[in-house]
Design an enzyme around this catalytic site. Structure first.
Site, PDB file in Angstrom:
ATOM      1  N   ASP A 211       0.869  -2.947   2.620  1.00 51.34           N
ATOM      2  CA  ASP A 211       0.021  -2.374   1.562  1.00 51.34           C
ATOM      3  C   ASP A 211      -1.431  -2.680   1.905  1.00 51.34           C
ATOM      4  OD1 ASP A 211      -0.830  -1.260  -1.020  1.00 51.34           O
ATOM      5  OD2 ASP A 211       1.280  -1.479  -1.541  1.00 51.34           O
TER       6      ASP A 211
ATOM      7  N   HIS B  74      -2.298   3.494   0.699  1.00 57.04           N
ATOM      8  CA  HIS B  74      -1.953   2.063   0.708  1.00 57.04           C
ATOM      9  C   HIS B  74      -1.911   1.505   2.133  1.00 57.04           C
ATOM     10  CE1 HIS B  74      -1.250   1.511  -3.578  1.00 57.04           C
ATOM     11  NE2 HIS B  74      -0.635   2.673  -3.592  1.00 57.04           N
TER      12      HIS B  74
ATOM     13  N   ASP C 120       3.111   7.197  -2.336  1.00 59.36           N
ATOM     14  CA  ASP C 120       2.516   7.178  -3.676  1.00 59.36           C
ATOM     15  C   ASP C 120       0.994   7.066  -3.586  1.00 59.36           C
ATOM     16  OD1 ASP C 120       2.825   4.613  -2.538  1.00 59.36           O
ATOM     17  OD2 ASP C 120       2.533   3.646  -4.474  1.00 59.36           O
ATOM     18  N   GLU C 121       0.351   7.424  -4.658  1.00 61.63           N
ATOM     19  CA  GLU C 121      -1.066   7.135  -4.909  1.00 61.63           C
ATOM     20  C   GLU C 121      -1.941   7.343  -3.658  1.00 61.63           C
ATOM     21  OE1 GLU C 121      -0.627   3.830  -8.418  1.00 61.63           O
ATOM     22  OE2 GLU C 121      -0.349   3.083  -6.377  1.00 61.63           O
TER      23      GLU C 121
ATOM     24  N   TRP D  98       9.233   6.974 -10.175  1.00 59.06           N
ATOM     25  CA  TRP D  98       8.596   5.799 -10.788  1.00 59.06           C
ATOM     26  C   TRP D  98       7.679   6.166 -11.934  1.00 59.06           C
ATOM     27  CZ3 TRP D  98       3.291   4.244 -10.581  1.00 59.06           C
ATOM     28  CH2 TRP D  98       2.457   5.034  -9.787  1.00 59.06           C
TER      29      TRP D  98
ATOM     30  N   ASP E 134       7.103  -6.205 -13.180  1.00 59.37           N
ATOM     31  CA  ASP E 134       5.819  -6.909 -13.243  1.00 59.37           C
ATOM     32  C   ASP E 134       5.218  -6.730 -14.638  1.00 59.37           C
ATOM     33  OD1 ASP E 134       5.699  -4.203 -12.391  1.00 59.37           O
ATOM     34  OD2 ASP E 134       3.595  -4.427 -11.828  1.00 59.37           O
TER      35      ASP E 134
END
Ligand code: ACM
Ligand code: ZN
Length: 533
Positions: free
Chosen positions: A191, A261, A324-325, A386, A413
């Protein structure tokens, strides 16, 4: 003297035999009490092991020793007048992960559809015992338990990038998966804030990418602790973890999160980014705008080299490629990216397709976060939903295999109390145990065809704010136990109140193996100083 006398006669009369309880987590499909006398477990019982089940026999032997103090011997040959716990595989079993556990006065038998099925039968036997049972005889009431899991993907994720956890600790975490009949460990290895797996062809990934020079204090404050932080797994260590998991019938699915990431990789090799850097390994949490340059051929050489080594370490059929992202801002300003002929795909879709083609040509399956669906995911890719269950539902209707992992039920989390003041972590969100338990991953609102594409469920444990091992456990437990029933048990058998009773029994195992766990559902167990980790 009087006490010794009582104990002695107690033993002779069997008064001190302690009965087990089949109230285990996850709840088996069918538990049928039988007439007849119980099986008495004492030090004369042997473990009779079938072909190829030596590993399972050893687990059973160790569990029984831990829980009862008995050291049973393992035998391959049947002898007369010896009572056994028999382990066998039956080719007639419909489900390779299923098992039948049958208990009578003469024997206990665990017959699995495969070694995995036998292993889950052993887990049920283990969890039926009580911790601290130091009586010399334990009684198993006569029973037939017929069991098999609902979902084939029963996963748990751990982010080892934002914070690094040792090989020994990752094994302790994998032991928790085994206790909960889970079969997939999703290992988030890379990451922005740290690259954690050795890649021999690209050595700067660990020389540079595995370290950050400091970490933001709190949630992205201006304060930086300026304390160097790092760690990585050598390939040998990763292989060791893969073996450890495999012995417990757990597949390690590695995730190399790309093309976003990727800041730790860009800091190591700035030429892989659109601007050429310089970059530094992330100190902040969140989403960075610098991502892999999808218009640079060298990036594909990098990706193929990394994935080649990853495939050598990890035999898992499924490889997680993240996705993702991923902000597109840098691509929009990059001549190389803009020069691509992407036709009706997106730039991320173009990238995903190339990675997909590479991995499928090596007979692996691609799994990505649900953003890949918006970016023309190849038909045979698998989707991890997700951002709620909706992307997963949509993907399943389109014929993709889906793993449900929605933030609202499965982000461990997130907090376990509505009052963040009383929590030891700085995480956001609110996912209490009953919320996890209430997840229905394949609801009737989906078509029958789509429901078949929901192949599993997992929870994710992002570690931005999990600075210690104790905090990992506090966030995971007891929510993992609720997740285990979502993954394993059938909805018609689920009952939250009954689950709570089974869970309360299970906590003695957390204590035996020295796991921290959150006590929100047992206010009477909470200590005033419960923030010590
Ligand atoms: C994710 O939580 N960004 C997959
Ligand atoms: Zn570019």
């Amino acid at each position: 003297m009087r006490k010794i006398f009582v104990v002695f006669f107690g033993l002779i009369l069997g008064v001190h035999a302690k009965a087990v309880s089949y109230d285990v987590v996850p709840l088996p499909q069918s538990i049928q009490q039988q007439k007849g006398e119980p099986f008495q477990l004492n030090d004369r019982v042997q473990i009779l092991v079938g072909e190829g089940l030596q590993g399972e026999a050893t687990f059973l032997q160790v569990y029984l020793r831990e829980l009862t103090g008995l050291q049973l011997s393992v035998s391959r040959k049947r002898e007369k007048k010896v009572r056994y716990i028999e382990l066998a595989v039956s080719s007639e079993s419909k489900d390779s992960e299923g098992y039948v556990l049958s208990v009578s006065k003469e024997r206990i038998s665990i017959t699995g559809g495969s070694g995995a099925g036998v292993f889950y039968g052993i887990q049920t036997l283990r969890k039926a015992l009580s911790v601290g049972n130091n009586t010399p005889v334990t009684e198993f009431p006569a029973v037939v338990i017929t069991d098999a899991p609902r979902f084939s993907w029963r996963g748990m994720h751990l982010d080892c990038s934002r914070h690094f956890f040792s090989v020994e600790y990752v094994k302790k975490f994998i032991d928790l998966l085994a206790l909960h009949n889970m079969n997939t460990f999703h290992w988030h290895l890379t990451d922005d804030q740290g690259w954690r797996i050795e890649i021999k062809k690209w050595p700067r990934l660990i020389e540079v990418g595995a370290k950050r020079s400091g970490t933001t204090v709190g949630i992205n404050s201006d304060l930086d602790d300026q304390i160097p932080y790092g760690g990585y797994y050598s390939q040998e260590e990763a292989r060791n973890i893969v073996r450890y998991a495999a012995e417990r019938h757990i597949t390690v699915v590695p995730e190399i999160d790309m093309p976003g990431h990727m800041l730790a990789a860009l800091a190591s090799y700035p030429e892989l980014g659109c601007t050429g850097g310089p970059y530094q390994v992330g100190h902040y949490w969140g989403v960075y705008k610098d991502v892999l340059c999808v218009g640079n051929p060298k990036v594909y050489q990098f990706v193929e080299d990394v994935l080649t080594e990853i495939m050598e370490i990890f035999p898992s059929e499924v490889i997680h490629i993240g996705g993702d992202e991923t902000p597109t801002e840098k691509w929009e300003q990059c001549a190389k990216c803009q020069a691509l002929d992407i036709r009706d795909a997106t730039l991320q879709g173009y990238f995903t397709q190339k990675v997909f083609d590479f991995l499928t040509s090596h007979h692996r399956r691609v799994l990505g976060w649900d953003e890949i669906l918006e970016n023309h995911a190849p038909k045979d890719a698998m989707i991890m939903s997700w951002r709620g269950t909706e992307p997963g539902a949509k993907a399943a209707e389109l014929g993709y295999d889906v793993i449900m992992s929605p933030t609202t039920f499965c982000y461990f989390d997130y907090l376990q109390s509505e009052d963040a003041m009383f929590e030891p972590t700085r995480c956001g969100g609110y996912v209490p145990v009953d919320k996890v338990y209430s997840l229905e991953p394949a609801p009737d609102s989906l078509s029958i065809k789509a429901r078949k594409h929901i192949i599993g469920v997992q929870a994710n444990l992002w570690s931005e704010h999990l600075t210690t091992e104790g905090l990992v456990e506090y966030q995971a437990l007891p929510r993992m136990s609720a997740l285990a029933e979502v993954q394993w048990s059938f909805p018609e058998n689920k009952d939250y109140q009954a689950f709570l009773q089974r869970l309360t029994r299970l906590t003695s195992f957390f204590e035996l193996y020295d796991y921290q766990y959150a006590k929100h559902i047992w206010p009477e167990r909470q200590l005033p100083n419960r923030w010590q980790f």
